[in-house]
Design a protein around this motif. Structure first.
Motif, PDB file in Angstrom:
ATOM      1  N   VAL A 154       0.835  -1.205   0.000  1.00 22.83           N
ATOM      2  CA  VAL A 154       0.000   0.000   0.000  1.00 22.83           C
ATOM      3  C   VAL A 154       0.867   1.251   0.000  1.00 22.83           C
ATOM      4  O   VAL A 154       0.642   2.195  -0.765  1.00 22.83           O
ATOM      5  CB  VAL A 154      -0.947  -0.007   1.218  1.00 22.83           C
ATOM      6  CG1 VAL A 154      -1.582   1.370   1.426  1.00 22.83           C
ATOM      7  CG2 VAL A 154      -2.037  -1.062   1.043  1.00 22.83           C
ATOM      8  N   ALA A 155       1.890   1.261   0.847  1.00 18.47           N
ATOM      9  CA  ALA A 155       2.774   2.432   0.915  1.00 18.47           C
ATOM     10  C   ALA A 155       3.494   2.649  -0.410  1.00 18.47           C
ATOM     11  O   ALA A 155       3.620   3.788  -0.887  1.00 18.47           O
ATOM     12  CB  ALA A 155       3.775   2.257   2.055  1.00 18.47           C
ATOM     13  N   ALA A 156       3.965   1.571  -1.021  1.00 16.51           N
ATOM     14  CA  ALA A 156       4.682   1.691  -2.300  1.00 16.51           C
ATOM     15  C   ALA A 156       3.745   2.178  -3.398  1.00 16.51           C
ATOM     16  O   ALA A 156       4.120   3.030  -4.220  1.00 16.51           O
ATOM     17  CB  ALA A 156       5.292   0.343  -2.676  1.00 16.51           C
ATOM     18  N   ALA A 157       2.535   1.644  -3.450  1.00 18.76           N
ATOM     19  CA  ALA A 157       1.576   2.058  -4.482  1.00 18.76           C
ATOM     20  C   ALA A 157       1.204   3.531  -4.308  1.00 18.76           C
ATOM     21  O   ALA A 157       1.088   4.271  -5.295  1.00 18.76           O
ATOM     22  CB  ALA A 157       0.331   1.180  -4.415  1.00 18.76           C
ATOM     23  N   ARG A 158       1.027   3.944  -3.078  1.00 17.40           N
ATOM     24  CA  ARG A 158       0.674   5.355  -2.846  1.00 17.40           C
ATOM     25  C   ARG A 158       1.837   6.275  -3.200  1.00 17.40           C
ATOM     26  O   ARG A 158       1.641   7.335  -3.810  1.00 17.40           O
ATOM     27  CB  ARG A 158       0.267   5.538  -1.381  1.00 17.40           C
ATOM     28  CG  ARG A 158      -1.099   4.964  -1.060  1.00 17.40           C
ATOM     29  CD  ARG A 158      -1.410   5.043   0.417  1.00 17.40           C
ATOM     30  NE  ARG A 158      -2.775   4.610   0.701  1.00 17.40           N
ATOM     31  CZ  ARG A 158      -3.242   4.361   1.920  1.00 17.40           C
ATOM     32  NH1 ARG A 158      -2.433   4.507   2.975  1.00 17.40           N
ATOM     33  NH2 ARG A 158      -4.488   3.969   2.101  1.00 17.40           N
ATOM     34  N   GLU A 159       3.034   5.885  -2.841  1.00 10.69           N
ATOM     35  CA  GLU A 159       4.199   6.717  -3.156  1.00 10.69           C
ATOM     36  C   GLU A 159       4.390   6.825  -4.662  1.00 10.69           C
ATOM     37  O   GLU A 159       4.641   7.904  -5.201  1.00 10.69           O
ATOM     38  CB  GLU A 159       5.450   6.123  -2.496  1.00 10.69           C
ATOM     39  CG  GLU A 159       6.663   7.016  -2.607  1.00 10.69           C
ATOM     40  CD  GLU A 159       7.865   6.434  -1.873  1.00 10.69           C
ATOM     41  OE1 GLU A 159       8.936   7.062  -1.933  1.00 10.69           O
ATOM     42  OE2 GLU A 159       7.741   5.345  -1.269  1.00 10.69           O
ATOM     43  N   ALA A 160       4.272   5.691  -5.361  1.00 10.31           N
ATOM     44  CA  ALA A 160       4.415   5.707  -6.817  1.00 10.31           C
ATOM     45  C   ALA A 160       3.292   6.510  -7.457  1.00 10.31           C
ATOM     46  O   ALA A 160       3.509   7.281  -8.400  1.00 10.31           O
ATOM     47  CB  ALA A 160       4.413   4.271  -7.343  1.00 10.31           C
ATOM     48  N   GLY A 161       2.078   6.338  -6.947  1.00  6.37           N
ATOM     49  CA  GLY A 161       0.948   7.079  -7.492  1.00  6.37           C
ATOM     50  C   GLY A 161       1.106   8.575  -7.327  1.00  6.37           C
ATOM     51  O   GLY A 161       0.771   9.359  -8.222  1.00  6.37           O
ATOM     52  N   GLU A 162       1.628   8.988  -6.187  1.00  6.39           N
ATOM     53  CA  GLU A 162       1.843  10.416  -5.960  1.00  6.39           C
ATOM     54  C   GLU A 162       2.882  10.966  -6.937  1.00  6.39           C
ATOM     55  O   GLU A 162       2.720  12.072  -7.474  1.00  6.39           O
ATOM     56  CB  GLU A 162       2.306  10.651  -4.520  1.00  6.39           C
ATOM     57  CG  GLU A 162       2.492  12.109  -4.169  1.00  6.39           C
ATOM     58  CD  GLU A 162       2.877  12.316  -2.714  1.00  6.39           C
ATOM     59  OE1 GLU A 162       2.896  11.310  -1.974  1.00  6.39           O
ATOM     60  OE2 GLU A 162       3.153  13.451  -2.318  1.00  6.39           O
TER      61      GLU A 162
END
Length: 316
Positions: free
Chosen positions: A30-38
């Motif tokens: 979740v953290a990786a997906a959110r960071e990449a999405g941002e």
């Protein structure tokens, strides 16, 4: 609980978290997906560096590469001995486990504790760093980031993050789906509209534009459905189905990299998934393209959806 069933002979499911802390894996994904999405969202209106990928008309942008690099770094650091299948980078084998069972990197000790490299089980991350690349290339803000984890070949964890809306969905096999507010997401029951179902459609990049079976199926859906969405972002369709926004999702030889995360989120929310002929859908990683054709929908809508597919003549 997933409502799709394994075909006879596919083998029983082991306990999905056997040897690994799946909640810890979820938090990292979740953290990786959110960071990449941002990172993608911030650069959406910049130089996208769009390039053709093959001769099918598919594209890759600099944002795909940026997102993928960030996600792979996070996964490699935390789980160095895991295998990764990523849309742009391809297959990346994991590092050999140390005699102590750990690896290198900042969270290697955690990886050992989480089960990375344990004998007898292969852990594979499946990464779609930017689902909806063609939308991004034309300036349409409809894209998501997807990450899945498979134990041997069984999807056990799925994460989809929508950077535009700032919302995330995740699921662990047997533990349900979590929505953006961290509460359990259950697909709401709803009768199909008298004017027909609201559907989404996808077909794999390897399916030719003139493929007669795909055309026959898609035309049948368009003739009888209220709407057929083609979002160019299958993970978005899976989430919409899980939320109950649409009645069904039909695929003809779908792509492999965006399947496990979306499938698990929808199945754990209560969606039923079947092959086009109504037999149980096999969700294992690595099956041939022909085995990734499916009908997904709420259980109460499934019979009507399968009947619609049968009338298309695609099964003949």
């Amino acid at each position: 609980m997933p409502t799709s069933e394994r075909p006879e002979g596919a083998g029983p499911r082991d306990q999905p978290g056997d040897g690994r802390d799946l909640e810890r894996a979820r938090a990292l994904a979740v953290a990786a997906a959110r960071e990449a999405g941002e990172a993608v969202h911030e650069r959406f209106h910049g130089d996208l560096k769009v390039q053709a990928k093959g001769s099918s008309g598919d594209l890759v942008t600099g944002l795909d590469v940026l997102s993928e690099k960030l996600i792979l770094e996070r996964l490699r650091t935390a789980y160095p001995s895991d295998r990764v299948i990523s849309e742009e980078a391809g297959i990346l084998e994991g590092e050999a486990a140390s005699p102590a069972g750990g690896g290198s990197g900042g969270d290697a000790g955690g990886a050992a504790a989480a089960g990375g490299g344990e004998p007898g089980r292969t852990w594979t991350w499946v990464v779609d760093p930017l689902d909806g690349t063609n939308n991004v290339a034309i300036g349409l803000p409809a894209y998501v980031v997807g990450i899945a984890l498979c134990a041997d070949r069984d999807p056990v964890l799925g994460v989809v993050h929508d950077p535009v809306a700032g919302r995330t969905w995740s699921a662990i096999r047997g533990r349900g789906t979590l929505g953006p507010d961290e509460t359990c997401l259950v697909t709401p029951p709803r009768p199909v509209h008298p004017a027909g179902p609201l559907l989404a459609w996808t077909q794999g990049h390897g399916v030719g534009r003139g493929n007669p079976r795909a055309l026959r199926l898609r035309h049948a859906l368009e003739a009888e459905a209220r709407r057929v969405l083609q979002l160019w972002a299958p993970l978005m369709c899976w989430v919409m189905l899980a939320r109950g926004d649409i009645d069904g999702f039909v695929a003809y030889e779908a792509e492999a990299v965006d399947l496990p995360a979306g499938y698990l989120i929808a199945a754990e929310a209560g969606v039923s998934v079947r092959r086009l002929d109504g037999t149980p859908f096999d969700d294992r990683l690595g099956l041939p393209d022909a085995d990734r054709s499916y009908v997904a929908g709420r259980p109460e809508a499934m019979e009507a959806l399968l009947d619609l597919v049968a009338r298309s003549g695609v099964l003949g």
